[in-house]
Scaffold this motif. Structure first.
Motif, PDB file in Angstrom:
ATOM      1  N   UNK A   1      25.193  -9.679  59.927  1.00 34.79           N
ATOM      2  CA  UNK A   1      24.982 -11.215  60.134  1.00 34.79           C
ATOM      3  C   UNK A   1      23.809 -11.512  60.258  1.00 34.79           C
ATOM      4  N   UNK A   2      22.795 -11.012  60.801  1.00 37.80           N
ATOM      5  CA  UNK A   2      21.401 -11.353  60.953  1.00 37.80           C
ATOM      6  C   UNK A   2      20.653 -11.315  59.560  1.00 37.80           C
ATOM      7  N   UNK A   3      21.170 -11.063  58.769  1.00 36.00           N
ATOM      8  CA  UNK A   3      20.435 -11.072  57.481  1.00 36.00           C
ATOM      9  C   UNK A   3      20.745 -12.418  56.824  1.00 36.00           C
ATOM     10  N   UNK A   4      21.445 -13.197  57.163  1.00 35.97           N
ATOM     11  CA  UNK A   4      21.479 -14.672  56.889  1.00 35.97           C
ATOM     12  C   UNK A   4      20.332 -15.487  57.462  1.00 35.97           C
ATOM     13  N   UNK A   5      19.567 -15.069  58.316  1.00 37.09           N
ATOM     14  CA  UNK A   5      18.486 -15.401  58.984  1.00 37.09           C
ATOM     15  C   UNK A   5      17.144 -15.028  58.450  1.00 37.09           C
ATOM     16  N   UNK A   6      16.853 -16.061  57.675  1.00 35.52           N
ATOM     17  CA  UNK A   6      15.295 -15.485  56.781  1.00 35.52           C
ATOM     18  C   UNK A   6      14.286 -15.143  57.768  1.00 35.52           C
ATOM     19  N   UNK A   7      14.348 -15.474  59.148  1.00 33.20           N
ATOM     20  CA  UNK A   7      13.126 -15.176  60.081  1.00 33.20           C
ATOM     21  C   UNK A   7      13.525 -13.739  60.681  1.00 33.20           C
ATOM     22  N   UNK A   8      14.705 -13.248  60.382  1.00 30.41           N
ATOM     23  CA  UNK A   8      15.130 -11.945  60.824  1.00 30.41           C
ATOM     24  C   UNK A   8      14.770 -10.921  59.961  1.00 30.41           C
TER      25      UNK A   8
END
Length: 223
Positions: A162-169
């Motif tokens: 799910x964190x892959x959807x957050x560019x800063x992650x």
């Protein structure tokens, strides 16, 4: 390609075992890099196990086409060059970083443009019975699946994709991967600079990133 990019090619499948097979080579590698299986030509009496094998073979084909593509050659090289100043002093190999960074950016773009739903991916994995997976592993020559199943259950429970959807992650995801090889791959300053590079490169890839999926899709028709 990474987990979600592999899932893209079979996102309309309702066979959870086939879906599992498309990501199982990477799951095994992440669980223990010393696990080496070659079930490519095996046939089992259980259709579910044969579905895992079919998915496994699809994974190998997709990776083969991706890594031999101009898209991969050009963009992994460009990312390597752009990331070099950002990771000065890091032990991480620049080629490795360019390769993995490209795959993570593609996964991010698939999610943020709605091409796939990560919850659907995890639902497929949850639908697979442990006994079937264990039989596949045993049939393929793995004598002890304890390490794999510990990793696999953690992978499903954490749902960190799910964190892959957050560019800063993306830089954080890169660090997690690199930590399997290097103990302290990046400083906070490295991560901050990497995030800037990766965000800019994501913007560059955005208009045309689906071209690689279309190219591979066309090649898969012929196998």
């Amino acid at each position: 390609m990474n987990f979600l990019s592999h899932y893209y090619f079979d996102r309309h499948s309702n066979n959870c075992y086939h879906i599992l097979g498309t990501v199982l080579p990477d799951l095994l590698k992440n669980a223990d890099k010393n696990i080496i299986l070659h079930p490519e030509k095996l046939q089992h009496t259980d259709s579910n196990i044969n579905s895992i094998i079919a998915g496994w073979n699809k994974h190998l084909a997709v990776d083969r086409y991706f890594h031999s593509s101009d898209f991969f050659t050009v963009h992994s090289h460009e990312l390597k060059k752009k990331l070099l100043p950002a990771i000065e002093g890091s032990p991480v190999k620049p080629f490795f970083l360019g390769h993995i960074a490209l795959e993570l950016i593609i996964d991010n773009l698939l999610l943020t443009t709605g091409k796939i739903q990560v919850d659907d991916f995890y639902a497929h994995l949850s639908g697979c019975k442990t006994a079937v997976i264990n039989e596949f592993l045993s049939f393929s020559g793995l004598k002890d699946s304890t390490v794999f199943f510990k990793f696999y259950e953690d992978f499903k429970r954490s749902q960190y994709l799910h964190t892959y959807a957050e560019t800063h992650q993306i830089a954080y995801a890169l660090k997690r991967i690199c930590m399997r090889i290097w103990q302290n791959p990046f400083t906070p300053q490295h991560e901050a600079q990497m995030n800037e590079v990766l965000g800019n490169y994501r913007t560059l890839l955005f208009p045309d990133f689906m071209s690689i999926f279309e190219e591979i899709d066309n090649k898969l028709i012929d196998i």
